[in-house]
Design a protein around this motif. Sequence first.
Motif, PDB file in Angstrom:
ATOM      1  N   LEU A 195       0.827  -1.197   0.000  1.00  0.00           N
ATOM      2  CA  LEU A 195       0.000   0.000   0.000  1.00  0.00           C
ATOM      3  C   LEU A 195       0.870   1.260   0.000  1.00  0.00           C
ATOM      4  N   THR A 196       1.996   1.210   0.671  1.00  0.00           N
ATOM      5  CA  THR A 196       2.937   2.332   0.642  1.00  0.00           C
ATOM      6  C   THR A 196       3.477   2.532  -0.767  1.00  0.00           C
ATOM      7  N   GLN A 197       3.829   1.435  -1.429  1.00  0.00           N
ATOM      8  CA  GLN A 197       4.295   1.527  -2.816  1.00  0.00           C
ATOM      9  C   GLN A 197       3.204   2.084  -3.728  1.00  0.00           C
ATOM     10  N   ALA A 198       1.967   1.654  -3.499  1.00  0.00           N
ATOM     11  CA  ALA A 198       0.857   2.132  -4.319  1.00  0.00           C
ATOM     12  C   ALA A 198       0.613   3.621  -4.085  1.00  0.00           C
ATOM     13  N   ALA A 199       0.772   4.082  -2.846  1.00  0.00           N
ATOM     14  CA  ALA A 199       0.600   5.507  -2.559  1.00  0.00           C
ATOM     15  C   ALA A 199       1.594   6.340  -3.339  1.00  0.00           C
ATOM     16  N   VAL A 200       2.840   5.881  -3.388  1.00  0.00           N
ATOM     17  CA  VAL A 200       3.873   6.590  -4.141  1.00  0.00           C
ATOM     18  C   VAL A 200       3.600   6.488  -5.641  1.00  0.00           C
ATOM     19  N   GLY A 201       3.226   5.293  -6.103  1.00  0.00           N
ATOM     20  CA  GLY A 201       2.969   5.099  -7.524  1.00  0.00           C
ATOM     21  C   GLY A 201       1.798   5.908  -8.020  1.00  0.00           C
ATOM     22  N   SER A 202       0.731   5.970  -7.233  1.00  0.00           N
ATOM     23  CA  SER A 202      -0.449   6.711  -7.658  1.00  0.00           C
ATOM     24  C   SER A 202      -0.158   8.201  -7.779  1.00  0.00           C
ATOM     25  N   GLY A 203       0.808   8.692  -7.001  1.00  0.00           N
ATOM     26  CA  GLY A 203       1.143  10.110  -7.039  1.00  0.00           C
ATOM     27  C   GLY A 203       2.335  10.458  -7.905  1.00  0.00           C
ATOM     28  N   ALA A 204       2.815   9.502  -8.701  1.00  0.00           N
ATOM     29  CA  ALA A 204       4.011   9.743  -9.519  1.00  0.00           C
ATOM     30  C   ALA A 204       3.643  10.548 -10.764  1.00  0.00           C
ATOM     31  N   PHE A 205       3.414  11.843 -10.579  1.00  0.00           N
ATOM     32  CA  PHE A 205       3.030  12.732 -11.682  1.00  0.00           C
ATOM     33  C   PHE A 205       4.068  12.642 -12.800  1.00  0.00           C
ATOM     34  N   PRO A 206       3.619  12.436 -14.056  1.00  0.00           N
ATOM     35  CA  PRO A 206       4.559  12.212 -15.154  1.00  0.00           C
ATOM     36  C   PRO A 206       5.614  13.307 -15.271  1.00  0.00           C
ATOM     37  N   ILE A 207       6.852  12.888 -15.440  1.00  0.00           N
ATOM     38  CA  ILE A 207       8.036  13.738 -15.614  1.00  0.00           C
ATOM     39  C   ILE A 207       8.454  14.359 -14.279  1.00  0.00           C
ATOM     40  N   ALA A 208       7.504  14.831 -13.479  1.00  0.00           N
ATOM     41  CA  ALA A 208       7.864  15.439 -12.202  1.00  0.00           C
ATOM     42  C   ALA A 208       8.489  14.406 -11.270  1.00  0.00           C
ATOM     43  N   PHE A 209       7.921  13.176 -11.233  1.00  0.00           N
ATOM     44  CA  PHE A 209       8.423  12.125 -10.361  1.00  0.00           C
ATOM     45  C   PHE A 209       8.633  10.850 -11.165  1.00  0.00           C
ATOM     46  N   ARG A 210       9.631  10.080 -10.781  1.00  0.00           N
ATOM     47  CA  ARG A 210       9.932   8.874 -11.553  1.00  0.00           C
ATOM     48  C   ARG A 210       8.880   7.791 -11.280  1.00  0.00           C
ATOM     49  N   PRO A 211       8.565   6.989 -12.281  1.00  0.00           N
ATOM     50  CA  PRO A 211       7.580   5.915 -12.101  1.00  0.00           C
ATOM     51  C   PRO A 211       8.193   4.730 -11.355  1.00  0.00           C
ATOM     52  N   PRO A 212       7.562   4.247 -10.298  1.00  0.00           N
ATOM     53  CA  PRO A 212       8.099   3.112  -9.546  1.00  0.00           C
ATOM     54  C   PRO A 212       7.594   1.777 -10.090  1.00  0.00           C
ATOM     55  N   ASP A 213       8.286   0.705  -9.738  1.00  0.00           N
ATOM     56  CA  ASP A 213       7.862  -0.663 -10.054  1.00  0.00           C
ATOM     57  C   ASP A 213       7.123  -1.250  -8.844  1.00  0.00           C
ATOM     58  N   ILE A 214       6.036  -1.990  -9.126  1.00  0.00           N
ATOM     59  CA  ILE A 214       5.291  -2.673  -8.074  1.00  0.00           C
ATOM     60  C   ILE A 214       4.964  -4.073  -8.573  1.00  0.00           C
ATOM     61  N   ALA A 215       5.223  -5.076  -7.749  1.00  0.00           N
ATOM     62  CA  ALA A 215       4.889  -6.460  -8.091  1.00  0.00           C
ATOM     63  C   ALA A 215       3.407  -6.697  -7.836  1.00  0.00           C
ATOM     64  N   ARG A 216       2.698  -7.230  -8.851  1.00  0.00           N
ATOM     65  CA  ARG A 216       1.269  -7.515  -8.731  1.00  0.00           C
ATOM     66  C   ARG A 216       1.012  -8.986  -9.028  1.00  0.00           C
ATOM     67  N   SER A 217      -0.085  -9.506  -8.471  1.00  0.00           N
ATOM     68  CA  SER A 217      -0.430 -10.903  -8.657  1.00  0.00           C
ATOM     69  C   SER A 217      -1.895 -11.035  -9.050  1.00  0.00           C
ATOM     70  N   ALA A 218      -2.140 -11.606 -10.222  1.00  0.00           N
ATOM     71  CA  ALA A 218      -3.520 -11.838 -10.657  1.00  0.00           C
ATOM     72  C   ALA A 218      -4.191 -12.901  -9.790  1.00  0.00           C
ATOM     73  N   GLN A 219      -3.410 -13.820  -9.255  1.00  0.00           N
ATOM     74  CA  GLN A 219      -3.972 -14.887  -8.432  1.00  0.00           C
ATOM     75  C   GLN A 219      -4.376 -14.380  -7.046  1.00  0.00           C
ATOM     76  N   ILE A 220      -3.554 -13.509  -6.466  1.00  0.00           N
ATOM     77  CA  ILE A 220      -3.814 -13.016  -5.119  1.00  0.00           C
ATOM     78  C   ILE A 220      -4.767 -11.825  -5.143  1.00  0.00           C
ATOM     79  N   GLU A 221      -4.831 -11.100  -6.264  1.00  0.00           N
ATOM     80  CA  GLU A 221      -5.637  -9.876  -6.364  1.00  0.00           C
ATOM     81  C   GLU A 221      -6.723 -10.016  -7.434  1.00  0.00           C
ATOM     82  N   PRO A 222      -7.618 -10.989  -7.326  1.00  0.00           N
ATOM     83  CA  PRO A 222      -8.627 -11.186  -8.380  1.00  0.00           C
ATOM     84  C   PRO A 222      -9.608 -10.027  -8.500  1.00  0.00           C
TER      85      PRO A 222
END
Length: 557
Positions: A195-222
Amino acid sequence: MPRRLAITIAGAVSLGSYEAGVLCEVLDAIRQHNSDAATTPDEKIVIDVLTGASAGGMTAIILAQKLLFSADAFRGPYDNPLYDAWVQRIDLKGLQATQNGEPALHSIFSSDLIDQIAREILLSRYSAVPVPPQQRHAAVGDEIRVGVALTNLNGVAYGYPIKPSGQFTYIEYCDQLTRHVVASSCDNAAFWQPLTQAAVGSGAFPIAFRPPDIARSAQIEPDDYPPQNMLPWPGDPRLFTYSDGGVLQNQPLGMAKDLVDLVDCHEDQDSRYYLFVSPHDKDPQTTDGFHSDNADYFHLLSRLAGVATGQSGFQDWITAKGVNDKIALLDARAAGLAQAIERGEIDVDALGKTATSILSLFFEGGSHLSPGATAPETLAAAQKRIGDQYSDLMKRLATKPGISEAFRDAVLAFETAAGLGARDHMTIYGVTAKDTELAGAGLQAFLGFFDQKFRDHDYDVGRQHARTVLCDPNLAQPGEIGPIRYTGSPIRPIDTRLNGLPLRLVPAADRNAFKAGLRKRLNEALREMWGPVLSLPAIPGADFILDALIDRMISRL
């Protein structure tokens, strides 16, 4: 049953300070209301869903944790986690203080600062041994569903059959991360890390902030990756790169509705309410000054940015209004059908047989997947839902065996034919503001970062706007969420000279600091590309040219 409230918080950049002011006022009002001796259990208000995009996504996640576990942090309007994050902690000086290892070609501002703030606010609780005792806020129960909008720069592939053969592959870039936060089992660092990673990722305004990587799982997050038509992933979990969630879904009210459906199962909608918080209420006259003869690069890029963010916003709200109109029409048709039955104008046996025949077509195999639904609904479940929704009319018609059932099935047939099976009436309240009321709206809402007095101004405007809504006498009308029993604490005087502040009127010291930071970052970017030979100090007149370009940009904003 208490009145349940789902809150959606729009993308805002520095105007997260406005949203922080709104939400702190709302939380204080609900706390006072729920603690008032005159408030009955059915009148209490419980926040059970939080969604957001960009700055609103970070705010939603902060609230989900603090309301469930650290309510003692809300000590006053100017001493709480949201004021700390959006008014005191983040500013232009910190954003421009990039560290070694932050590539200039990846972001203008310091992404490390955003990551540091998110980690300190969300994960510092778990550095203590033992973890501090939970302090539950009066505005919540034992659990909250939280979701944030994300822009997936890799995308998720879906395959749709085409005739006569083969399939069409579509890439979906609009993404989200949702979680069910349960107080008894989710108070640990492992749960809050993504959730901390998602908070940073959701606010990564293009060019202003770098885009982060987040591991996602289709099996765990249906719930976030429904399998229907989704093409197999090369691996699970899969690493995606994310940018600002507000690019494609700036006001995720639809996400809130999806999470509400998991809570309510389309029942008890009379006690369900939505609050929409956004600093992007539009003035229809503000774009009249843009024409072909002044569409230079600066004007055009600024206008396109406004078009993109404007188009990504309010669509869910507009859709909800349209659905409400259709549901109101269905309710009117149901009432008319009941009256016709009571007057003996309809052959009830024929009505029941017709409705049964129609439902057998819609619910082939015993279930039906309605538009917008995440899972099929059985015929029995749909009949029960309609019976609950129209229980008053059903009771009126229960004079002879079979009459109420024929009515129920006919209304279900109407509803299914209209594609409303997964839709519910949504009572939506809005706390919004126009750019002309805010200090930090300029420069695509980055202007608030220039000076804390701008953010304080917008925070207090948020409190003021929230109070206007919370004290509106219309909230005391039947079917509304109020009246809300609370007394607001003092709001600092608002300097109206800061309303609609353009960048060119910002104090020279702030503008010069902004220009110096841009020059420094551009110089670092040139060094990364071509080495010191083409850095600004080595190019005759480069500083003068850059200053002229920045000044021209400022004059257009």
